[in-house]
Write an enzyme that holds these catalytic residues in place. Structure first.
Site, mmCIF file in Angstrom:
data_model
loop_
_atom_site.group_PDB
_atom_site.id
_atom_site.type_symbol
_atom_site.label_atom_id
_atom_site.label_comp_id
_atom_site.label_asym_id
_atom_site.label_seq_id
_atom_site.Cartn_x
_atom_site.Cartn_y
_atom_site.Cartn_z
ATOM 1 N N ARG A 1 10.276 -1.400 -4.686
ATOM 2 C CA ARG A 1 8.968 -1.502 -5.599
ATOM 3 C C ARG A 1 9.028 -0.145 -6.344
ATOM 4 N NH1 ARG A 1 3.448 -3.423 -3.216
ATOM 5 N NH2 ARG A 1 2.984 -4.025 -5.275
ATOM 6 N N ASP B 1 -1.661 4.831 -6.127
ATOM 7 C CA ASP B 1 -0.006 4.787 -5.806
ATOM 8 C C ASP B 1 0.446 5.853 -6.411
ATOM 9 O OD1 ASP B 1 -1.329 1.788 -6.131
ATOM 10 O OD2 ASP B 1 0.605 1.567 -4.858
ATOM 11 N N GLY C 1 0.872 -1.176 -0.003
ATOM 12 C CA GLY C 1 -0.146 -0.112 -0.045
ATOM 13 C C GLY C 1 0.829 1.154 0.039
ATOM 14 N N ALA C 2 0.579 2.078 -0.786
ATOM 15 C CA ALA C 2 1.592 3.193 -1.005
ATOM 16 C C ALA C 2 2.006 4.066 0.153
ATOM 17 C CB ALA C 2 0.789 4.394 -2.242
HETATM 18 O O1 MRU Z 1 0.381 -3.954 -4.643
HETATM 19 P P1 MRU Z 1 -0.234 -3.106 -3.291
HETATM 20 O O2 MRU Z 1 -0.896 -4.032 -2.582
HETATM 21 O O3 MRU Z 1 0.786 -2.422 -2.623
HETATM 22 O O4 MRU Z 1 -1.234 -2.188 -4.074
HETATM 23 C C1 MRU Z 1 -1.851 -1.498 -3.327
HETATM 24 C C2 MRU Z 1 -2.913 -0.422 -4.064
HETATM 25 O O5 MRU Z 1 -2.721 -0.564 -5.383
HETATM 26 C C3 MRU Z 1 -3.567 0.382 -3.340
HETATM 27 O O6 MRU Z 1 -4.811 0.878 -3.913
HETATM 28 C C4 MRU Z 1 -2.842 1.812 -3.342
HETATM 29 O O7 MRU Z 1 -1.486 1.671 -2.749
HETATM 30 C C5 MRU Z 1 -3.575 2.988 -2.506
HETATM 31 S S1 MRU Z 1 -3.043 2.413 -0.751
HETATM 32 C C6 MRU Z 1 -3.888 3.934 0.316
#
Ligand code: MRU
Length: 374
Positions: free
Chosen positions: A90, A243, A54-55
């Protein structure tokens, strides 16, 4: 958020003052496991393996990672190599770079003896700022849900969300879930359609888990179901996280978000993106051309992990041996498909003018045209 009655964040400094605690998200939803991470290498690995994801949370983890690196060695070289290691963990979420730049700014121009303490302070602020930002997003977004509830004369509001942009993806509250939690806590009748979000199932495993712990009514759906629900007027609004949002308002988010935006557009369903300001990247314009899309290991697509009837966690292969696999982690939803961006300062259009007007201090960066940015 309260987990089993205990107020928790997703990241904290351990009582020893020398390490960081996290919730290991690869163990959810069947096991709740917290882990103690003591080195920058641990932090980088946790991001790569998606123990944390999650970002906004990735940004906070990277910030504490710099602190741990400087505790061990406060030299310029150690700072640079921590930056290089963490930024490579990432590629898509811009919060990672944002947090690392903040940490370098906090630590670099100081005597070595002060660096670790300054880094710890800034990492703590980044975590606290994330909580405050998400709380504000929650307040602005809850108003949208309440307005729909008023129009429906108190009848249940149906929200659809994709992936996990919840408590677990941030330090607390979540971005897309903050409006949901706040509206729910105020007594608005709502329920959430949770996209399972293949291949890693962040919706089925994480969003469903946290909504359930907070007592929010929800229904997990296969990823392909949203369009059908929208055609039948069973979704009042979509709220997703992001993200990276570009200067012109293009939204990069978990793979499959774009398809939901298309379906929402075709069915006149409002499509909102919850956007904390550190997720805006004013150095890029065209999300499709410029945002690097992470490609992950094929086994995330070929395999599924779950709980057997007798309670064991097992992984099985669901794709024929030898079939080639592609695993793109994210996609880009063009600004034209976005009804509004729910930011900590208010709800705005997904456009260059609105973003620059709302965040003038960040918009001063000049976009670099048509290049991939890492
Ligand atoms: O691959 P992830 O699980 O890190 O992807 C997360 C997402 O795409 C979320 O929607 C995004 O990071 C927003 S989190 C507030």
């Amino acid at each position: 958020m309260k987990i089993d009655g205990k107020q928790m964040r997703t990241i904290w400094v351990e009582a020893d003052g020398a390490s960081v605690g996290i919730i290991d998200q690869t163990e959810l939803p069947h096991r709740f496991v917290v882990r103690r991470l003591a080195t920058v290498e641990d932090m980088s690995r946790a991001i790569k393996t998606m123990q944390v994801r999650g970002a906004p949370l990735i940004g906070a983890v990277a910030a504490y990672g710099v602190w741990l690196a400087l505790r061990a060695d406060a030299s310029d070289q150690a700072l640079e190599s921590a930056y290089a290691m963490l930024i490579a963990a990432r590629p898509t979420a811009i919060n990672l770079k944002w947090a690392l730049d903040e940490m370098v700014a906090a630590a670099r121009n100081r005597p070595r003896a002060e660096r670790a303490e300054a880094a710890m302070r800034r990492a703590g602020e980044i975590a606290d700022e994330d909580v405050a930002i998400n709380e504000s997003i929650g307040r602005h977004g809850a108003k949208i849900i309440e307005d729909i509830a008023d129009r429906k004369k108190g009848e249940c509001v149906n929200v659809l969300t994709h992936c996990n942009a919840g408590f677990l993806a941030t330090v607390d509250w979540g971005t897309a879930t903050a409006p949901i939690y706040m509206a729910h806590d105020k007594g608005v009748s709502l329920q959430v359609f949770v996209d399972e979000t293949r291949p890693r199932n962040q919706g089925a495993s994480l969003t469903a888990w946290e909504l359930g712990h907070h007592g929010v009514p929800h229904t997990v759906i296969a990823d392909n179901t949203g369009g059908h629900l929208m055609q039948h007027k069973l979704v009042d609004l979509v709220i997703v996280g992001t993200d990276r949002v570009t200067a012109q308002g293009d939204v990069c988010n978990k793979i499959g978000t774009y398809l939901k935006a298309l379906a929402a557009h075709d069915n006149d369903v409002p499509f909102y993106v919850a956007l904390p300001s550190p997720t805006i990247d004013f150095t890029v314009n065209d999300g499709l051309a410029e945002i690097p899309i992470e490609q992950r290991a094929p086994d995330e697509v070929t395999n599924m992990t779950g709980k057997t009837k007798d309670g064991r966690i097992e992984t099985v292969r669901i794709v024929p041996d030898g079939s080639p696999v592609a695993n793109y982690g994210f996609d880009v939803t063009p600004a034209r498909l976005v009804t509004g961006l729910i930011t900590e300062r208010g709800v705005i259009a997904a456009s260059r003018a609105s973003l620059a007007q709302m965040f003038p201090e960040r918009a001063e960066v000049r976009p670099k045209s048509n290049r991939k940015v890492t």
